[in-house]
Every structure is written in C-alpha cells, then in structure tokens.
Design a protein around this motif. Structure first.
Motif: not given
Length: 228
Positions: A157-184
C-alpha cells in the motif's frame, strides 16, 4: 560501478534518478538482553540477538548504530520509534505495529512480516532485501532513496505516499495500491504485479514494455476503452 545500482539491476533511464542508499556499518557494539530495552529510551551501538520482544512497549524509542538480529516482534509496540544507521536481519513479526516511525540509513535483510503497519512513516536511505511480507502498509509515508529487492509482498500500500528515488527490484507483488501517490523517479521495472489500484498514481513511475503489455487491460478499463 555506481553503488546505487547493483549488478543485475536495470540501469537508470535518462531522466530517472537512482536511489542513493548508504550502507550502515555499526561497529564496537555492546550486547544487551531484551529486558534492558524500554519505551522512549535511546539505544546507541547495541547488539540485540535472538530476542523475543512480543508485547514489548518500545514506543518512542531510538536505535542508533545498532545490529538487531533474529528478533520476534509479535505485537511489539514501536509507534513513533526511530531507527538510525542500523541493520535489522531475520526479523519475524506476525503483526508489526510501527506507524509514524523514522528509518534513516537502514538495511533490513530477510524480514518475515505478516501485517506490517508503517503508515505515516519516514524512510530515507533504506534497503530491504529478500524475505516475505504479507501486507506492507506505507500509506501516507515519505520515501526517499529506498530500494526493495528480491522480496515477496502480498499487498503493498503506497496510497498517498510521497516517493522520490525508489526502486522495486526483482520483487513479486500481488496488489500494488498507488491511489493518490506522488511519485518521482520510482523504478518498477523487473518486478511483477498481479493487480494495481489507483492507476492515476503511477505518474512519475517507470515501467518496461512487458509490464505495459500486462497493464494494457487495466489502462483500457480506466479510460473506458473496450478491447476485443
């Protein structure tokens, strides 16, 4: 080699900034027992190993330049605690209560967490490697220079997060929630997802061609396009 991207990781694309993660190296540690830990206390240069901290109240505590190995954190109360320049390895937590915590220059190896409540937290220069997390709740958190690699996550759950310089590498993820997220500069390449909620929140993320193909149906549904 640029330490920000290890061998086997996708190389940065033009316009994508890689996470700048410093590796903690706690030294000259003093070994202490679980009984010596308490809430709202500061623990500097400590080594805690194979301790069962279930039901402990450690709210508001600070762990600086510590090595925490093989801890059991069953309903341990960590709300508002701070982890600075420390290493956490092989931790087990059916329920991790760590809302509004601070994690700065931290390496977390092989976590086995059930429900991990880290909402409204601050993560800066953090690497999570390996392990399995059923539900990682980072809603409303601020993530800066974070790498999660080789990890199996049932729901992220990354809802409403502020994320800067983030990497998901070789991960197995069921559900990703980015509702309202601010990503860079959020790199999702090389990871797999069964479902993504809040597609509008993907703005600022980078995906690869294969992921785009897999997401085509979701994007079409979002736009109201019928694909036959």
């Amino acid at each position: 080699m640029d330490r920000r991207y290890r061998s086997g990781m996708a190389k940065p694309k033009k316009g994508l900034e890689a996470p700048r993660v410093d590796e903690p190296d706690p030294q000259d540690l003093t070994e202490i027992a679980a009984e010596e830990l308490g809430s709202r206390e500061s623990h500097d240069a400590r080594h805690v190993a194979s301790a069962d901290l279930s039901e402990y109240d450690l709210e508001g505590s600070t762990f600086s330049e510590c090595l925490l190995e093989g801890l059991t954190l069953g309903s341990t109360r960590l709300r508002g605690s701070r982890f600075i320049e420390s290493v956490v390895t092989d931790s087990f937590a059916p329920e991790l209560s760590a809302a509004r915590t601070t994690w700065r220059t931290i390496r977390i190896d092989r976590p086995r967490w059930g429900s991990a409540e880290l909402f409204d937290a601050s993560l800066e220069s953090v690497r999570i490697s390996g392990g399995k997390i059923d539900f990682l709740n980072l809603r409303g958190s601020v993530l800066t220079d974070v790498v999660i690699e080789g990890c199996s996550i049932g729901e992220l759950d990354l809802g409403q997060v502020r994320a800067t310089r983030v990497a998901l590498v070789d991960c197995r993820i069921g559900t990703l929630d980015v509702s309202g997220a601010s990503l860079s500069s959020v790199d999702l390449r090389s990871s797999t997802f069964d479902r993504i909620d809040g597609l509008d929140g993907l703005r600022g993320a980078i995906i690869d061609d294969s992921q785009l193909s897999l997401l085509a149906e979701l994007f079409a549904a979002q736009l109201g396009v019928i694909v036959e």
